[in-house]
Design a protein around this motif. Structure first.
Motif, short mmCIF file in Angstrom:
data_model
loop_
_atom_site.label_atom_id
_atom_site.label_comp_id
_atom_site.label_asym_id
_atom_site.label_seq_id
_atom_site.Cartn_x
_atom_site.Cartn_y
_atom_site.Cartn_z
N ALA B 11 0.84 -1.21 0.00
CA ALA B 11 0.00 0.00 0.00
C ALA B 11 0.87 1.25 0.00
O ALA B 11 0.58 2.23 -0.71
N LYS B 14 2.08 1.85 -3.42
CA LYS B 14 1.03 2.40 -4.29
C LYS B 14 0.81 3.89 -4.02
O LYS B 14 0.53 4.66 -4.93
N LYS B 15 0.94 4.27 -2.75
CA LYS B 15 0.72 5.68 -2.40
C LYS B 15 1.78 6.57 -3.05
O LYS B 15 1.51 7.72 -3.36
N SER B 16 3.01 6.05 -3.18
CA SER B 16 4.09 6.92 -3.67
C SER B 16 4.17 6.98 -5.19
O SER B 16 5.09 7.59 -5.73
N ARG B 17 3.18 6.39 -5.85
CA ARG B 17 3.15 6.50 -7.33
C ARG B 17 3.06 7.96 -7.74
O ARG B 17 2.36 8.75 -7.11
N ARG B 19 4.99 10.28 -7.34
CA ARG B 19 5.62 11.26 -6.45
C ARG B 19 7.07 11.50 -6.87
O ARG B 19 7.72 12.41 -6.35
N ILE B 81 1.60 13.42 1.94
CA ILE B 81 0.37 12.92 1.31
C ILE B 81 -0.65 12.50 2.38
O ILE B 81 -1.84 12.63 2.18
#
Lengths: 304, 254
Positions: B11, B14-17, B19, B81
């Motif tokens: 997860a 996926k969050k750091s896509r 960035r 984020i």
């Protein structure tokens, strides 16, 4: 009807200030439980307590039939969805990517995404970056995230806050449809009586951290005693006449109100007024509004 | 448990896509190595004989200047984020705050490892390009990498905490920037004061020391034993710092 949420003397204190005071919530399964109270009454704190985001100072809670403790909190919450205050999102990602993150954390297959997007009527919008969404869309995305994994319980904190009238209407429809179609129990907090009146089946009213009413919405409406309003050409003179005739009456909010609904007394009042030469234009029955009931329960005027 | 941690790490990934966080260590790596390249091109032939000693002296000093800022930027990119999207109140219903903090931390370490590994790979390449006379000591190489990684990890815990508890990222980035300069200045402080400046620890466990001859203007590098026990004590303190940072972060009400 079994209870999905039960709390026993749930209390939260910050220093000497008691924000939630010995709350005994009882949310029946399959209900839409409207959690009502003015701003700062302790609604959000209660929902955060239920989700384990803050620790109670005292008291116990049962969610979905299990007592919530530190160890089993996440296991119980796996069967719940929540939308607390503002929607949580990653603005640099698309709606779908946001939901994929939740799928990963909830261990739910990604094919669930299409289903929940359809429920919140957002299919076709999922490729857009969330930073470009309107607040209404963000709220619906938050609701979609909460619905991932088919939860048995949804906790929604002021879900219509900041939405335009059309968005509010749509969110209400959505909330109302969920228990019937998916068997979800919903707790929805609001400071708007009218909103709770339109969506809830059960109501809990909180004021200054204390639960002052909890029952079905129908039962709340039963509290709405009706009264008789008299329209005359001189209300203050009419009040004198009624008092002389020993008929209970008062003037409130510029209206002459007969404090009885008895037919005999109503007829007596009309006769007394006509005989004393006061022109009586109209007598009609008025239901107490929910605002009045709230006023009656809390003993104070609040903006609802 | 392990599966859950893997899911949580996934997860985080996926969050750091989008960035572009990889560009941060890559940029700092390029900057540091271009600087070293320039230094080596201007070095005397006598100095290049003990080129590895020179590098193991120079890199810790340069790391003291640039890594605090790099770590602050990485931690900020990973954490802002969550702050911007007000996501913690949702995440804490899906994962425990302690595992959230740990997974966020591990995902930051990935970038630190990338920088350290890149740095480690370029050292022997410099040796080949400039034809260093003496061979590289493997123990020196690994102790340098261990100090870089360990100090970086401790700073990452601090920066991650600052980034997660601050509503604005200006403060954590300012702390990173101030730490860079303070760390560098601390190298000139008396030892007891220098030990108080955590940003200076990149150069606090030297394997190499330097003599500079005022008359000949020749710099001589010489090997000293690696201070293993002070380093292990520092690493142990790092565990305590991590736990303290984690407590501060999870105590913050969402």
């Amino acid at each position: 009807m079994s209870s999905v949420i039960m709390t026993d003397s749930l209390t939260k204190q910050y220093g000497k200030k008691t924000v939630v005071d010995r709350l005994n919530l009882n949310v029946p399964a399959g209900s839409i439980y409207g959690f009502l109270g003015p701003n700062g009454a302790g609604k959000s704190t209660t929902l955060k307590l239920l989700l384990g985001l803050i620790r109670p100072t005292k008291g116990r809670m049962m969610l979905l039939g299990r007592e919530v403790g530190r160890k089993n909190r996440l296991a119980i919450l796996a069967r719940t969805g929540s939308l607390i205050e503002s929607p949580a999102y990653y603005g640099h990602l698309s709606g779908e990517e946001n939901l994929k993150i939740i799928c990963t954390l909830k261990n739910v297959p990604v094919k669930e995404i299409d289903r929940v997007l359809k429920i919140v009527r957002m299919d076709g919008q999922q490729q857009k970056k969330v930073s470009q969404y309107s607040l209404g869309m963000k709220q619906r995305l938050g609701l979609a995230a909460a619905l991932l994994g088919n939860p048995d319980l949804l906790l929604l904190d002021e879900p219509t806050n900041g939405l335009d009238p059309a968005g509010i209407q749509e969110m209400r429809k959505l909330i109302c449809s969920l228990p019937k179609q998916y068997g979800i129990t919903i707790v929805v907090s609001s400071h708007l009586l009218s909103e709770i009146d339109q969506i809830a089946t059960h109501v809990g009213i909180i004021d200054q951290g204390k639960l002052i009413f909890q029952d079905t919405l129908a039962s709340l409406h039963e509290h709405s005693k009706s009264r008789l309003i008299l329209h005359t050409d001189n209300d203050s003179a009419a009040l004198k006449v009624l008092k002389q005739a020993k008929i209970p009456a008062r003037i409130r909010g510029g209206q002459l109100i007969l404090s009885t609904k008895e037919d005999a007394l109503a007829a007596e009042a009309a006769a007394a007024l006509v005989h004393s030469g006061i022109r009586l234009f109209r007598i009609y029955e008025q239901q107490m509004s929910l605002e009045d009931i709230f006023l009656h329960l809390t003993g104070k005027q609040v903006s609802l | 448990m392990i599966l859950s941690i893997i899911r949580q790490l996934s997860a985080e990934q996926k969050k750091s896509r989008r960035r572009k966080i990889w560009l941060v260590p890559l940029g700092f790596l390029l900057f540091e190595h271009l600087w070293i390249f320039w230094l080596l091109t201007h070095a005397y032939a006598e100095e290049l004989v003990s080129g590895y000693l020179m590098l193991f002296y120079q890199f810790p000093v340069m790391n003291t200047l640039i890594l605090p800022l790099m770590i602050a930027v990485i931690a900020s990119r990973l954490s802002d984020i969550e702050v911007k999207g007000d996501t913690l109140k949702l995440l804490y219903t899906l994962q425990s705050p302690t595992s959230f903090f740990a997974c966020k931390y591990l995902s930051g370490i990935k970038y630190l490892l990338f920088f350290t590994a890149g740095n480690g790979m370029l050292i022997p390449i410099f040796g080949k390009i400039f034809g260093f006379g003496n061979p590289m000591k493997v123990s020196m190489f690994f102790s340098y990498l261990a100090v870089t990684l360990c100090t970086g990890m401790i700073l990452l815990a601090i920066q991650q905490t600052l980034s997660l508890v601050s509503n604005s990222q200006i403060m954590p980035l300012a702390v990173g920037l101030a730490g860079s300069f303070l760390g560098l200045f601390s190298l000139f402080f008396p030892a007891p004061f220098a030990r108080l400046v955590i940003w200076g620890y990149f150069a606090a466990f030297p394997c190499v020391r330097m003599n500079w001859d005022r008359n000949t203007k020749i710099t001589e590098f010489y090997e000293v034993p690696f201070p293993l026990f002070p380093f292990l004590a520092f690493a142990a303190a790092g565990i305590l710092i991590y736990m303290l940072c984690r407590t501060i972060t999870i105590k913050k009400e969402v």
